[in-house]
Write a protein that holds these residues in place. Structure first.
Motif: not given
Length: 460
Positions: A131-135, A150-158, A368-369, A380-383
């Protein structure tokens, strides 16, 4: 009063199969009541696929699985993880059919594996890097067209709108459905063309379906972001289903048909077999099934109140500055005004790890994120966790007495090959700054190493 219809008469063979199946169902209800997957469309599709793929058991009854059932039962006694019990009961049920009716098709076994909780857990956990790769890939492809993206982790912000690539969006359920569809199509074309695909080509089909699913979801993400279709829009699911059919199911259908015609081996025409009702059941087959069912009943009841042995038991330890509370499943909770920390020892390479993305989601939070972040030489992973108006900031990683990692494959390999004892550390706070400060504190403290030392001193 007369009944306008009558049920078909069951042969003694079918009566025994139903009776033993009821016994396996009872054991599953007792031993796996909190483990089996919930009722879902994927489960229904899986049951349909197993029924079609199984077809009519062929050949003479076989006892090829009895030793496997015994070994799995012993393994569950030694390592009482529910996964082993599930596999033991599933293989026992397959042995029941094969020992009384005949050999089942390999496709049926593959369908059972796909609808099992094991596959669902593996998809949830191991799909995260995908999922991170796809994002990231979707962001790179769209940024020339949308510079503000903007790409923020597993989120796309437009333009202020956020689009999260969550497990459902990544196609976790569509992945299972697409793989089941491949098996279902393989069984249908097998019957239509009377040709059997070798195992290696079935593996090629499943691998191709997996890749098609990734491509389908990449295009889906790009479409949703381009046209600003949010998760609450009715078009969200429609677009997802459209891409699934167009780029996932239709190519798979063509490929299965093509390979069946070109690579499938003609089915051998066997002499007609006598009716099931006229074939006597060998007493030894019944004795074996009774013995296996009794063995599985014994191990099911023995494992009811047991958990896998835990070499790392930290519940008696404490850390200065935190209130320490032991919890179920050997989990230690540490908390103060700034942070809530769960330290979750893992029984071994084979065990589940109380993934935050499963546990917190079960409490109603959405992730999210989600991203991999660097902290003082550690990854580490953050969310961001959201539930209504509540917003929390969380981080997690896997830690042993002399190192840490975020890779599922890495910690499981170290646990298997080197005997390392790992714990999952999950820290949550109300602000990102506090989370950063507390995380750095834990790394300076070498949390798991310190807890293990304190536990050792208390025991001695």
């Amino acid at each position: 009063m007369t009944i306008p219809f009558s049920l078909p008469a069951l042969s003694p063979k079918h009566r025994w199969i139903l009776l033993f199946s009821a016994g396996y169902g009872l054991l599953a209800a007792i031993g796996l009541r909190s483990y089996l997957p919930a009722f879902s469309l994927q489960l229904l599709l899986g049951i349909l696929t197993m029924m079609v793929c199984a077809g009519k058991p062929s050949g003479k009854p076989t006892h090829r699985l009895d030793l496997a059932v015994i070994l799995l039962a012993i393994l569950y006694l030694l390592l009482p993880a529910k996964t082993f019990l599930f596999i033991a009961l599933a293989v026992g049920l397959l042995y029941l059919v094969e020992s009384l009716a005949g050999r089942l098709q390999l496709l049926c076994l593959a369908a059972l594996a796909l609808v099992s909780p094991i596959f669902d857990y593996a998809c949830t956990v191991f799909s995260f890097p995908i999922r991170l790769f796809l994002t990231q890939l979707a962001g790179r492809l769209m940024q020339p067209v949308f510079p503000s993206l903007v790409v923020e982790g597993n989120m796309l912000v437009r333009d202020g709108a956020s689009f999260a690539v969550d497990p459902a969006c990544m196609g976790l359920h569509m992945l299972t459905s697409s793989l089941l569809a491949v098996l279902l199509l393989t069984a249908i074309y097998r019957q239509q063309y009377q040709r059997q695909l070798p195992v290696r080509w079935i593996a090629v089909l499943l691998g191709s379906s997996f890749l098609l699913n990734i491509v389908s979801n990449l295009l889906r993400i790009i479409c949703l972001v381009t046209f600003s279709v949010g998760a609450d829009s009715p078009l969200h699911s429609c677009i997802g289903m459209g891409f699934f059919l167009l780029y996932g199911l239709l190519p798979a259908c063509w490929l299965v048909k093509r390979l069946t015609k070109t690579k499938g081996k003609p089915l051998t025409t066997a002499a007609p077999e006598p009716a099931a009702a006229s074939v006597p059941i060998h007493p030894l087959a019944l004795a074996r099934n009774i013995t296996l069912l009794a063995l599985l009943a014994f191990v099911t009841l023995q494992g009811q109140n047991r958990e896998p042995g835990m070499d790392m038991d930290l519940q008696a330890a404490s850390i200065e500055g935190y209130n320490s509370t032991p919890m179920k499943h050997h989990i230690l909770k540490l908390e103060n005004e700034a942070a809530l920390i769960y330290v979750k020892p893992i029984a071994g390479f084979y065990a589940s790890d109380h993934q935050p993305m499963i546990c917190w989601t079960g409490s109603g939070y959405q992730f999210r994120q989600v991203k991999a972040s660097g902290r003082d030489g550690h990854t580490i992973y953050t969310a961001v966790l959201e539930k209504g108006k509540d917003k929390l900031y969380s981080a997690w990683w896997y830690e042993t007495d002399n190192g840490q990692t975020i890779s599922q494959l890495d910690w499981r390999w170290q646990a298997l090959s080197q005997g390392k004892q790992f714990a999952l550390v999950n820290i949550t706070s109300n602000s990102p700054d506090t989370l950063l400060e507390e995380t750095r504190k834990l790394f300076r403290l070498k949390l798991v190493h310190t807890l293990m030392e304190k536990e050792s001193h208390l025991i001695n």
